[in-house]
Design an enzyme around this catalytic site. Structure first.
Site, PDB file in Angstrom:
ATOM      1  CG  ASN A 199      -8.722  19.235  -0.472  1.00  0.00           C
ATOM      2  OD1 ASN A 199      -8.547  18.920   0.707  1.00  0.00           O
ATOM      3  ND2 ASN A 199      -9.926  19.460  -0.978  1.00  0.00           N
ATOM      4  CB  SER A 207      -3.519  12.502   9.025  1.00  0.00           C
ATOM      5  OG  SER A 207      -3.404  13.901   8.892  1.00  0.00           O
ATOM      6  CE1 TYR A 212      -7.943  14.962   0.702  1.00  0.00           C
ATOM      7  CE2 TYR A 212      -9.981  15.428   1.859  1.00  0.00           C
ATOM      8  CZ  TYR A 212      -8.679  14.980   1.866  1.00  0.00           C
ATOM      9  OH  TYR A 212      -8.114  14.527   3.035  1.00  0.00           O
ATOM     10  CB  SER A 262      17.262 -21.466  19.292  1.00  0.00           C
ATOM     11  OG  SER A 262      16.472 -22.067  20.297  1.00  0.00           O
ATOM     12  CD  GLN A 264      -6.435  12.000   7.640  1.00  0.00           C
ATOM     13  OE1 GLN A 264      -6.542  13.206   7.450  1.00  0.00           O
ATOM     14  NE2 GLN A 264      -6.909  11.417   8.730  1.00  0.00           N
ATOM     15  CG  ASN A 323      17.402 -20.311  13.665  1.00  0.00           C
ATOM     16  OD1 ASN A 323      17.681 -21.426  13.234  1.00  0.00           O
ATOM     17  ND2 ASN A 323      16.934 -20.112  14.884  1.00  0.00           N
ATOM     18  CB  THR A 378      13.362 -26.928 -13.774  1.00  0.00           C
ATOM     19  OG1 THR A 378      13.542 -28.323 -14.021  1.00  0.00           O
ATOM     20  CG2 THR A 378      14.263 -26.130 -14.704  1.00  0.00           C
ATOM     21  CG  HIS A 379       9.690 -28.930 -12.059  1.00  0.00           C
ATOM     22  ND1 HIS A 379       8.355 -28.686 -12.295  1.00  0.00           N
ATOM     23  CD2 HIS A 379      10.282 -28.911 -13.280  1.00  0.00           C
ATOM     24  CE1 HIS A 379       8.153 -28.552 -13.596  1.00  0.00           C
ATOM     25  NE2 HIS A 379       9.306 -28.676 -14.215  1.00  0.00           N
TER      26      HIS A 379
HETATM   27  N1  ARG Z   1      -4.861  15.179   6.448  1.00  0.00           N
HETATM   28  C1  ARG Z   1      -5.530  15.308   5.207  1.00  0.00           C
HETATM   29  C2  ARG Z   1      -5.115  14.186   4.254  1.00  0.00           C
HETATM   30  O1  ARG Z   1      -4.166  13.527   4.492  1.00  0.00           O
HETATM   31  C3  ARG Z   1      -5.196  16.630   4.606  1.00  0.00           C
HETATM   32  C4  ARG Z   1      -6.237  17.178   3.675  1.00  0.00           C
HETATM   33  C5  ARG Z   1      -7.445  17.559   4.425  1.00  0.00           C
HETATM   34  N2  ARG Z   1      -8.432  18.105   3.547  1.00  0.00           N
HETATM   35  C6  ARG Z   1      -9.732  18.182   3.881  1.00  0.00           C
HETATM   36  N3  ARG Z   1     -10.536  18.688   2.997  1.00  0.00           N
HETATM   37  N4  ARG Z   1     -10.180  17.758   5.021  1.00  0.00           N
HETATM   38  O2  ARG Z   1      -5.763  13.938   3.280  1.00  0.00           O
END
Ligand code: ARG
Length: 479
Positions: A103, A21, A310, A270, A315, A278, A148-149
């Site tokens: 978490n 992530s 969780y 354009s 994520q 535009n 209206t409309h």
């Molecule tokens: N990158 C994870 C998220 O956005 C963080 C939490 C990860 N927790 C886990 N149990 N893998 O949710």
């Protein structure tokens, strides 16, 4: 890899990329450092970590804050930060994660980062609202056609029209403020979901981070994202409102309408047609509204079947929030600039306001007021005049009255002067001075009221900012 070492061993780069992530985590890096600090202060206060260990970890965190590029690998920012902390502070850096989990950590980070975004958004939203209200003040008496409309309906005032948009935005503000009250709660200390046996102090970390309280149940704290869903909902509705404003700018700036011109800054041209101007920014506000709605739908679809507590699916929800927030904030700023610089063609608007027999309703109303005939009868008489398609004179009116209802308005006290007045668009709006109506006096009253509502909302927002940012500033300065 810090976390896999004990249980799993190495990881393939393709798998790492799939589960990572890191890209979206750029939105929560600062928040995570603040969460780490609050957690450390609390751990030390509770005697769970020594002052020296805390000092070493704190130092590493400050280094990351000064240069986030110091962070190395890791499947998410939480792992990367902890890895850096341990590399710098030695094994005692491993004490930072005492009594918490990623978490509760990530849920806290999202709330903290979102809170900061919301505070910026309130300013932008109230600024646009204020722009509309001040424009309404300036144009309280200027006539525009009401539709209206998308057909000419009745004359109204430009101020009345603009205040309609302002009021919709004010409700957006209320919805987002309401969401804020549920965003700004601390899940920290919930750990994985089952709380912890360490004597941590959840209220203390909440206080240090400027939260208004806890998300109490530790299972709910880590697994709920409804604060995020309701924010996406409120943002989607707000974008729909902005999109309708954008649509009008686009329509009203065409040759066919000719009601306004947008400033060059908010236009594009354009690549082939040299004459083109535009309204691309307004079109993109309209277009990006679809993207924000998409973020909401995507988040809802991911959230809907998750069992407690969780799950990594969560994520996948978060980037939708950041995408929607950044689109919404830029759309607010663009619309603010665009509206501030609009040039209304007031003469054309006034001419158009009276077109299409738009005074027919007032003519019928005035017949009722003067002669006492029922409204439906008056409606039918004026409808007969409209079908004839020309501006009526007193004879036409009597003829239509005779044909439709066997009445002659001129014999019932309805004068040629009254007819002239009923056909005057200015007179039409002036008599519509009931609460919420388009009469200039009523528009000015509504403007005054809205100025005060905006001031109050701004004050609430400033107080929230003071509490939130004040807490973070004090926390960062903790020795
Ligand atoms: N990158 C994870 C998220 O956005 C963080 C939490 C990860 N927790 C886990 N149990 N893998 O949710």
């Amino acid at each position: 890899m810090l976390l896999r070492k004990g249980r799993l061993g190495g990881i393939d780069s393709d798998v790492l990329e799939f589960i990572s992530s890191r890209e979206a985590d750029a939105w929560i890096t600062q928040a995570d450092l603040d969460v780490d600090r609050a957690h450390l202060v609390m751990l030390q206060e509770q005697g769970l970590i020594g002052p020296q260990e805390r000092g070493l970890i704190w130092q590493a965190i400050s280094e990351i804050e000064a240069d986030p590029n110091l962070l190395g690998e890791g499947e998410d920012v939480h792992e990367a930060i902890e890895a850096y902390v341990i590399a710098r502070a030695g094994p005692s850096g491993g004490r930072m994660h005492t009594g918490r989990s990623r978490n509760d950590e990530v849920a806290t980070c999202i709330r903290l980062a979102l809170r900061g975004q919301m505070l910026g958004l309130f300013d932008e939203l109230l600024s646009l609202e204020s722009t509309l209200v001040e424009l309404a003040a300036r144009h309280a008496a200027d006539l525009v056609p009401g539709f209206t409309h998308l057909q000419h309906a009745q004359p109204t005032t430009l101020g009345h029209h603009l205040l309609a948009h302002a009021d919709a935005l004010h409700r957006d503000c209320q919805r987002l403020e309401d969401a804020y009250s549920r965003i700004n709660r601390s899940p920290l200390g919930a750990a994985a979901f089952a709380s912890t046996g360490f004597p941590i102090d959840r209220d203390r970390t909440a206080e240090l981070l400027g939260f208004d309280g806890l998300v109490e149940n530790s299972m709910d704290a880590v697994s709920s994202r409804d604060f995020l869903l309701e924010t996406l909902c409120a943002l989607s509705i707000m974008m729909v409102n902005l999109s309708r404003m954008a649509e009008e700018v686009i329509l009203w700036s065409t040759q066919e309408f000719g009601y306004l011109e947008i400033d060059d800054l908010f236009a594009s041209t354009s690549s082939i047609m040299p004459q083109k101007k535009n309204p691309d920014t307004a079109e993109l506000v309209r277009g990006k509204t679809g993207s924000v709605i998409g973020c909401l739908v995507s988040a809802l679809a991911t959230a809907k079947a998750l069992p407690m507590s969780y799950n990594r699916d969560l994520q996948e929800i978060t980037p939708n929030l950041w995408r929607a927030v950044s689109i919404a904030r830029s759309a607010l700023r663009i619309m603010d600039g665009c509206y501030q610089s609009l040039r209304f063609s007031l003469a054309r608007l006034e001419e158009s306001a009276g077109a299409g027999f738009s005074t027919a309703t007032e003519l019928a109303d005035s017949l009722v007021r003067v002669t006492g005939i029922p409204f439906r009868t008056a409606h039918q008489i004026v409808g007969r005049l409209a079908a004839a398609g020309q501006a009526p004179n007193p004879d036409d009116l009597d003829r239509a009255g005779q044909e439709v209802a066997k009445v002659k308005p001129s014999q019932m006290g309805y004068s040629a002067d009254m007819l002239r007045h009923a056909l005057d668009p200015h007179g039409n709006v002036a008599v519509r001075n009931r609460p919420g109506g388009p009469a200039p006096s009523e528009v000015r009253r509504m403007v005054r009221r809205r100025r005060s509502l905006i001031r109050q909302a701004q004050k609430r927002s400033d107080q929230r900012r003071e509490k939130a940012e004040g807490a973070l500033q004090r926390l960062r300065k903790t020795a």
